[in-house]
Design a protein around this motif. Structure first.
Motif, PDB file in Angstrom:
ATOM      1  N   GLY A  62       0.826  -1.204   0.000  1.00 54.64           N
ATOM      2  CA  GLY A  62       0.000   0.000   0.000  1.00 54.64           C
ATOM      3  C   GLY A  62       0.859   1.253   0.000  1.00 54.64           C
ATOM      4  N   LEU A  79       0.876   4.285  -2.923  1.00 64.11           N
ATOM      5  CA  LEU A  79       0.843   5.740  -2.738  1.00 64.11           C
ATOM      6  C   LEU A  79       2.024   6.400  -3.450  1.00 64.11           C
ATOM      7  CD1 LEU A  79      -0.078   5.752   1.056  1.00 64.11           C
ATOM      8  CD2 LEU A  79      -1.497   6.715  -0.765  1.00 64.11           C
ATOM      9  N   VAL A 113      -7.782  10.211   3.161  1.00 61.37           N
ATOM     10  CA  VAL A 113      -7.752   8.804   3.576  1.00 61.37           C
ATOM     11  C   VAL A 113      -9.172   8.404   3.980  1.00 61.37           C
ATOM     12  CG1 VAL A 113      -6.807   7.153   5.247  1.00 61.37           C
ATOM     13  CG2 VAL A 113      -5.399   9.063   4.456  1.00 61.37           C
ATOM     14  N   ASP A 153      -6.282   7.487  -0.542  1.00 65.97           N
ATOM     15  CA  ASP A 153      -5.663   6.413   0.229  1.00 65.97           C
ATOM     16  C   ASP A 153      -6.803   5.524   0.720  1.00 65.97           C
ATOM     17  OD1 ASP A 153      -4.549   4.712   2.081  1.00 65.97           O
ATOM     18  OD2 ASP A 153      -3.174   6.208   2.907  1.00 65.97           O
ATOM     19  N   GLN A 163      -7.550   1.173   3.763  1.00 72.88           N
ATOM     20  CA  GLN A 163      -8.429   0.552   4.756  1.00 72.88           C
ATOM     21  C   GLN A 163      -9.855   0.422   4.226  1.00 72.88           C
ATOM     22  OE1 GLN A 163      -8.069   2.718   8.464  1.00 72.88           O
ATOM     23  NE2 GLN A 163      -5.847   2.490   8.517  1.00 72.88           N
ATOM     24  N   PHE A 188      -1.987  -5.601   2.886  1.00 76.30           N
ATOM     25  CA  PHE A 188      -1.311  -6.057   4.093  1.00 76.30           C
ATOM     26  C   PHE A 188      -2.256  -7.055   4.783  1.00 76.30           C
ATOM     27  CE2 PHE A 188       0.012  -5.577   8.570  1.00 76.30           C
ATOM     28  CZ  PHE A 188       1.374  -5.822   8.423  1.00 76.30           C
ATOM     29  N   LYS A 228      -5.559  -6.037   6.546  1.00 74.63           N
ATOM     30  CA  LYS A 228      -6.588  -5.216   5.903  1.00 74.63           C
ATOM     31  C   LYS A 228      -7.814  -6.072   5.544  1.00 74.63           C
ATOM     32  CE  LYS A 228      -3.861  -1.882   6.387  1.00 74.63           C
ATOM     33  NZ  LYS A 228      -3.116  -0.830   5.759  1.00 74.63           N
ATOM     34  N   GLY A 261       1.394  -6.475  -0.157  1.00 72.30           N
ATOM     35  CA  GLY A 261       0.819  -6.313  -1.487  1.00 72.30           C
ATOM     36  C   GLY A 261       0.037  -5.023  -1.556  1.00 72.30           C
ATOM     37  N   TYR A 312      -4.635   6.177  16.179  1.00 70.38           N
ATOM     38  CA  TYR A 312      -3.194   6.192  16.239  1.00 70.38           C
ATOM     39  C   TYR A 312      -2.791   7.032  17.436  1.00 70.38           C
ATOM     40  CZ  TYR A 312      -3.789   4.172  11.687  1.00 70.38           C
ATOM     41  OH  TYR A 312      -4.168   3.329  10.687  1.00 70.38           O
TER      42      TYR A 312
HETATM   43  C1  LIG Z   1      -1.902   0.063   5.750  1.00 69.77           C
HETATM   44  C2  LIG Z   1      -1.958   1.458   5.286  1.00 69.77           C
HETATM   45  C3  LIG Z   1      -1.047   1.973   4.350  1.00 69.77           C
HETATM   46  C4  LIG Z   1       0.167   1.238   3.898  1.00 69.77           C
HETATM   47  O1  LIG Z   1      -0.037  -0.007   3.393  1.00 69.77           O
HETATM   48  P1  LIG Z   1       1.125  -1.113   3.445  1.00 69.77           P
HETATM   49  O2  LIG Z   1       0.601  -2.182   2.563  1.00 69.77           O
HETATM   50  O3  LIG Z   1       1.280  -1.528   4.861  1.00 69.77           O
HETATM   51  O4  LIG Z   1       2.368  -0.493   2.910  1.00 69.77           O
HETATM   52  C5  LIG Z   1      -1.240   3.258   3.902  1.00 69.77           C
HETATM   53  N1  LIG Z   1      -2.238   4.029   4.360  1.00 69.77           N
HETATM   54  C6  LIG Z   1      -3.112   3.583   5.278  1.00 69.77           C
HETATM   55  C7  LIG Z   1      -4.213   4.481   5.717  1.00 69.77           C
HETATM   56  C8  LIG Z   1      -2.981   2.296   5.783  1.00 69.77           C
HETATM   57  O5  LIG Z   1      -3.848   1.867   6.707  1.00 69.77           O
END
Ligand SMILES: *Cc1c(COP(=O)(O)O)cnc(C)c1O
Length: 384
Positions: free
Chosen positions: A68, A72, A139, A165, A168, A195, A198, A206, A327
């Motif tokens: 992910g 981006l 996001v 983004d 999720q 990931f 997710k 991935g 977070y």
């Molecule tokens: C998980 C996540 C990512 C990154 O994804 P990866 O596959 O872990 O690199 C980016 N943005 C958000 C909001 C995420 O939750």
């Protein structure tokens, strides 16, 4: 707390849904190992085609990649983001959102979030537009979409691209003018993470980038292989970021179950809501809010705890319930972003959320009895 009736409920237990797909997965693995073809190839292109169908996108618009985070990064590269460019985004998200911006030398410009949905405040986002603004990067946090239709035109008029983004939010959607709009397909480019944790998660890293613009899709396909259109001839400098056959095959199987698994998450969320309503915890806990017309897929079920959040979390963990904070530190206060010059108090809602949010277990296979135990444990802590 007495040990009687004690359940151990992790924040996420992937073993429960794996049971449904185990034979199919092992069959796919055997096929891949027989073929010994591990990177890209037909497993990946099949999965890309199925994602396009699911997301109702034209053929060729989905481009698998290694994570992910890379999705981006590739999206920002394909949108020609360079040093000096500004990207308007949220400080209340996983680090990767801003990390990708900063890695290209561009500047993340943060705006505060909405305390009810935890998503970026769209009005404030629009107010940050200036001549340096290149991208708007919202996001869809915890599985709930932002109402992008409200600002799409404003950004388009200023020639500012929207990169979503959707890490999720694979499967999340929003009904606009009686039409279903899916997370990742509303703006110019959508980014997903596969990931393992997710909603659609593989058995390793991935990701995927999607775009309706065929030129951008072609460029993304080059960028993921070092900017090479023809092998060993490089049109531009890209990165190595490919989806592998094993991930694609597992994800392709899981994609068939995604709708029913997401429905199960929604049922779980509804039951939490009911339990909270009946619990007498109202003054201590606020359940997540769903924006009208949103199909929230609850990647996370995140409540606000108005006092003693950390004490509650520790108490619940000690009693066998996996609850977590997503977070704990707003991105504008991260040590690595000190150079951006933000300070405490700049984004009060985001900062307050970092002190109040608590994610409860939500995953396919979670039992109602386990949810009851979780809410009972909260009641015990607050003595209600
Ligand atoms: C998980 C996540 C990512 C990154 O994804 P990866 O596959 O872990 O690199 C980016 N943005 C958000 C909001 C995420 O939750």
């Amino acid at each position: 707390m007495e040990v009687k009736n004690k359940l151990t409920v992790p924040i996420l237990d992937l073993r429960r849904s794996f049971k449904d797909i185990k034979p199919e997965v092992f069959e796919a693995l055997e096929r891949i190992f027989e073929n010994q073809s591990f990177i890209l190839g037909s497993e990946v292109s099949n999965f890309e085609r199925h994602c396009e169908k699911y997301l109702e996108l034209p053929e060729g618009s989905a481009v698998g990649c290694a994570s992910g985070t890379d999705a981006l990064l590739l999206a920002l590269m394909a949108a020609d983001v360079h040093e000096g460019d500004e990207v308007i985004t949220t400080p209340f998200t996983f680090f990767a959102t801003s990390g990708a911006i900063a890695r290209l030398g561009a500047t993340p410009v943060f705006v505060d979030v909405d305390g009810a949905t935890y998503n970026i405040n769209l009005e404030q986002a629009v107010s940050k537009i200036n001549e340096k603004t290149k991208i708007f990067l919202p996001v869809h946090l915890f599985g709930q979409m932002c109402a992008l239709e409200e600002v799409k035109k404003v950004f388009a008029e200023k020639n500012i691209k929207i990169i979503e983004d959707s890490a999720q939010a694979f499967g999340s959607s929003r009904t606009v003018n009686n039409k279903i709009e899916r997370a990742g397909t509303v703006g110019d480019i959508g980014c997903y993470s596969f990931f393992p944790t997710k909603n659609l998660g593989g058995c390793g890293d991935g990701g995927m980038v999607v775009t309706r613009d065929s030129k951008t899709a072609e460029r993304l396909k080059r960028l993921r292989v070092h900017g090479s259109g023809t092998t060993y001839y490089h049109d531009e400098i890209g990165i190595n970021s490919r989806l592998d056959a094993i991930q694609a095959a597992v994800l392709d199987i899981k994609l068939k179950y995604l709708e029913s698994w997401n429905e199960e998450r929604i049922k779980i969320a509804d039951y939490y809501k009911l339990l909270f309503k009946a619990s007498g915890l109202r003054e201590f806990i606020t359940p997540p809010e769903v924006l009208e017309n949103n199909h929230h897929i609850y990647h996370q079920y995140v409540v606000r705890v108005h006092e003693k959040r950390d004490e509650l979390m520790n108490f619940m963990n000690e009693n066998g319930f996996g609850v977590r904070v997503y977070y704990p530190l707003s991105l504008h206060l991260q040590p690595c972003f000190k150079y951006l010059g933000y300070k405490e108090g700049d984004f009060p809602v985001s900062e307050q959320l970092t002190r109040e949010v608590l994610a409860l277990p939500v995953f396919p296979g979670l039992l109602p009895a386990e949810q009851e135990q979780i809410v009972d444990c909260m009641k015990k802590f607050f003595r209600v």
